[in-house]
Design a protein around this motif. Structure first.
Motif, PDB file in Angstrom:
ATOM      1  N   LEU A   1      70.033 -20.252 139.633  1.00  0.00           N
ATOM      2  CA  LEU A   1      70.300 -20.999 138.008  1.00  0.00           C
ATOM      3  C   LEU A   1      71.128 -19.889 137.387  1.00  0.00           C
ATOM      4  O   LEU A   1      70.287 -19.013 137.730  1.00  0.00           O
ATOM      5  CB  LEU A   1      69.181 -21.883 137.699  1.00  0.00           C
ATOM      6  CG  LEU A   1      67.933 -22.298 138.793  1.00  0.00           C
ATOM      7  CD1 LEU A   1      66.694 -22.808 138.210  1.00  0.00           C
ATOM      8  CD2 LEU A   1      68.824 -24.246 138.744  1.00  0.00           C
TER       9      LEU A   1
ATOM     10  N   GLN B   1      74.838 -27.723 145.598  1.00  0.00           N
ATOM     11  CA  GLN B   1      74.584 -28.107 144.536  1.00  0.00           C
ATOM     12  C   GLN B   1      74.336 -30.268 144.212  1.00  0.00           C
ATOM     13  O   GLN B   1      74.684 -30.743 144.885  1.00  0.00           O
ATOM     14  CB  GLN B   1      76.054 -27.866 143.804  1.00  0.00           C
ATOM     15  CG  GLN B   1      76.821 -29.204 143.030  1.00  0.00           C
ATOM     16  CD  GLN B   1      77.442 -28.226 141.560  1.00  0.00           C
ATOM     17  OE1 GLN B   1      78.163 -26.983 142.296  1.00  0.00           O
ATOM     18  NE2 GLN B   1      78.629 -29.258 141.677  1.00  0.00           N
TER      19      GLN B   1
ATOM     20  N   ASP C   1      70.084 -19.056 133.486  1.00  0.00           N
ATOM     21  CA  ASP C   1      69.289 -18.479 132.017  1.00  0.00           C
ATOM     22  C   ASP C   1      69.841 -17.517 131.311  1.00  0.00           C
ATOM     23  O   ASP C   1      69.625 -16.900 131.233  1.00  0.00           O
ATOM     24  CB  ASP C   1      68.184 -19.173 132.092  1.00  0.00           C
ATOM     25  CG  ASP C   1      67.169 -19.785 133.021  1.00  0.00           C
ATOM     26  OD1 ASP C   1      67.435 -21.079 133.124  1.00  0.00           O
ATOM     27  OD2 ASP C   1      66.441 -19.637 134.222  1.00  0.00           O
TER      28      ASP C   1
ATOM     29  N   ARG D   1      60.021 -22.795 134.027  1.00  0.00           N
ATOM     30  CA  ARG D   1      61.490 -21.294 133.153  1.00  0.00           C
ATOM     31  C   ARG D   1      60.895 -21.520 131.661  1.00  0.00           C
ATOM     32  O   ARG D   1      61.583 -20.294 131.072  1.00  0.00           O
ATOM     33  CB  ARG D   1      62.655 -22.353 133.550  1.00  0.00           C
ATOM     34  CG  ARG D   1      62.588 -21.732 135.127  1.00  0.00           C
ATOM     35  CD  ARG D   1      63.685 -22.725 135.284  1.00  0.00           C
ATOM     36  NE  ARG D   1      65.338 -22.189 134.504  1.00  0.00           N
ATOM     37  CZ  ARG D   1      66.796 -23.106 134.775  1.00  0.00           C
ATOM     38  NH1 ARG D   1      66.173 -25.053 135.106  1.00  0.00           N
ATOM     39  NH2 ARG D   1      67.001 -23.721 133.981  1.00  0.00           N
TER      40      ARG D   1
ATOM     41  N   ALA E   1      72.417 -27.329 139.072  1.00  0.00           N
ATOM     42  CA  ALA E   1      71.499 -27.231 140.189  1.00  0.00           C
ATOM     43  C   ALA E   1      72.261 -26.542 141.318  1.00  0.00           C
ATOM     44  O   ALA E   1      72.469 -27.601 142.419  1.00  0.00           O
ATOM     45  CB  ALA E   1      70.403 -27.900 140.646  1.00  0.00           C
TER      46      ALA E   1
ATOM     47  N   TRP F   1      66.749 -22.333 145.099  1.00  0.00           N
ATOM     48  CA  TRP F   1      67.596 -23.260 144.285  1.00  0.00           C
ATOM     49  C   TRP F   1      68.227 -21.238 143.655  1.00  0.00           C
ATOM     50  O   TRP F   1      67.768 -21.061 143.095  1.00  0.00           O
ATOM     51  CB  TRP F   1      66.785 -23.278 143.246  1.00  0.00           C
ATOM     52  CG  TRP F   1      66.032 -24.282 143.481  1.00  0.00           C
ATOM     53  CD1 TRP F   1      65.136 -25.063 144.172  1.00  0.00           C
ATOM     54  CD2 TRP F   1      66.896 -26.000 143.738  1.00  0.00           C
ATOM     55  NE1 TRP F   1      64.155 -25.985 144.619  1.00  0.00           N
ATOM     56  CE2 TRP F   1      66.254 -26.358 144.900  1.00  0.00           C
ATOM     57  CE3 TRP F   1      67.651 -26.446 143.273  1.00  0.00           C
ATOM     58  CZ2 TRP F   1      66.496 -28.379 144.817  1.00  0.00           C
ATOM     59  CZ3 TRP F   1      68.588 -27.765 143.359  1.00  0.00           C
ATOM     60  CH2 TRP F   1      67.380 -28.498 144.093  1.00  0.00           C
TER      61      TRP F   1
ATOM     62  N   SER G   1      72.142 -31.925 134.334  1.00  0.00           N
ATOM     63  CA  SER G   1      72.757 -30.237 134.911  1.00  0.00           C
ATOM     64  C   SER G   1      72.935 -29.959 136.119  1.00  0.00           C
ATOM     65  O   SER G   1      72.199 -30.585 136.867  1.00  0.00           O
ATOM     66  CB  SER G   1      71.501 -29.092 134.145  1.00  0.00           C
ATOM     67  OG  SER G   1      71.175 -29.462 133.032  1.00  0.00           O
TER      68      SER G   1
END
Length: 328
Positions: free
Chosen positions: A273, A256, A275, A315, A264, A271, A262
């Protein structure tokens, strides 16, 4: 998906995400939305920049499945026996394929300040990268590297006897309905040669290795096909293309970093993530090129874009306009 909400996407893209040239949305295995902009169409390929890395990850997995590579813990230097290691650089010999896949190999450059242009002007990219590899820092610390992805491409060449492009055409692309990707030898090193319109097919270095971290051109439909293959556990029309084990490992967090204050997470050149609490894995390329996979929603979003500096975060488009159009 709600057709009324989807119908609003076109104006939003034109007004707020104007460098998007094509978008394909796949829900439950079917194309729910497909639009093109700025004079582009379904047959136009785009340089997808670092999305190339996620393709390389898949090819490493296939090469392991096929027995060309033992596993991801095989040492990098196993593939380059001719390379001479300095006595004061023993750390280099401990670096594995897994470290390259997870961006946890040390290099001499500062994080996010990789000299890509300098690498491209070398006569032997692989030696240049091996010279940088293992310098400064510790194994296991995240450091984003396009050079590391190119080293994985060279490993594919060494282990299979084919360039990553040739291996991909044979073992991946044709099986998911893609056309054969041609080779492209870069002649100069200007902005458009590295990032933009001059990139065609799949760029190769002077030794014939396909670029591992950038340099591949795909259509939005190609991008969506690749994302759907991962969403479907590596199976395409009942044919296993990539092992489910490899896909599971690829979308599991192994390292990470901090981006925009933030955390990630990073898998095997993907990647990872969240949301609004929904796990998402993405292949991300400069300029706003994205393959976004949201398993919980059975949703794949492929976005092909013209390269610009600091494009609006895709995003926002995905989370504020596309996901809300899902009918549960």
């Amino acid at each position: 998906m709600d057709p009324i909400k989807l119908s609003k996407l076109e104006n939003i893209i034109k007004s707020e995400f104007s460098n998007i040239n094509g978008i394909v949305i796949v829900r439950n295995g079917y194309v729910a939305y497909e639009r093109y902009f700025n004079g582009y169409g379904p047959d136009n390929a785009h340089h997808v920049a670092s999305v190339t890395k996620s393709i390389i990850s898949a090819l490493i997995g296939i090469a392991i499945d096929d027995g060309y590579i033992k596993n991801e813990d095989q040492k990098v230097l196993d593939f380059f026996p001719e390379y001479v290691v300095n006595a004061d650089d023993l750390q280099k010999g401990e670096i594995t394929i897994r470290h390259l896949l997870t961006m946890t190999a040390p290099y001499s450059f500062e994080d996010w300040q990789e000299p890509l242009d300098k690498m491209c002007m070398q006569s032997d990219w692989t030696k240049y990268i091996l010279d940088m590899l293992g310098q400064k820092g510790n194994i296991g610390t995240f450091k984003y590297s396009t050079a590391g992805a190119h080293l994985l491409s060279a490993i594919i060449s060494c282990s299979t006897g084919k360039s990553a492009r040739e291996f991909a055409n044979e073992r991946l692309f044709k099986h998911i309905g893609m056309k054969e990707i041609p080779n492209y030898e870069m002649k100069s090193f200007g902005f458009d040669d590295l990032f933009g319109k001059n990139v065609k097919g799949w760029v190769s270095d002077q030794k014939g290795n396909s670029t591992g971290g950038w340099g591949l051109t795909l259509t939005p439909r190609d991008m969506a096909r690749f994302g759907f293959l991962y969403m479907n556990g590596g199976i395409w029309e009942d044919e296993p293309i990539i092992s489910e084990r490899w896909i599971d490992e690829s979308i599991t967090s192994h390292s990470q970093t901090i981006i925009n204050n933030s955390v990630a997470k990073y898998g095997y050149l993907w990647w990872l993530l969240e949301d609004k609490g929904i796990p998402t894995y993405l292949a991300l390329g400069d300029g706003g090129n994205v393959i976004c996979c949201i398993p919980e929603k059975d949703l794949v979003i492929a976005i092909a874009s013209e390269f610009i500096m600091n494009p609006k975060d895709r995003r926002i488009l995905i989370n504020e306009y596309i996901v809300p159009a899902i009918i549960e």
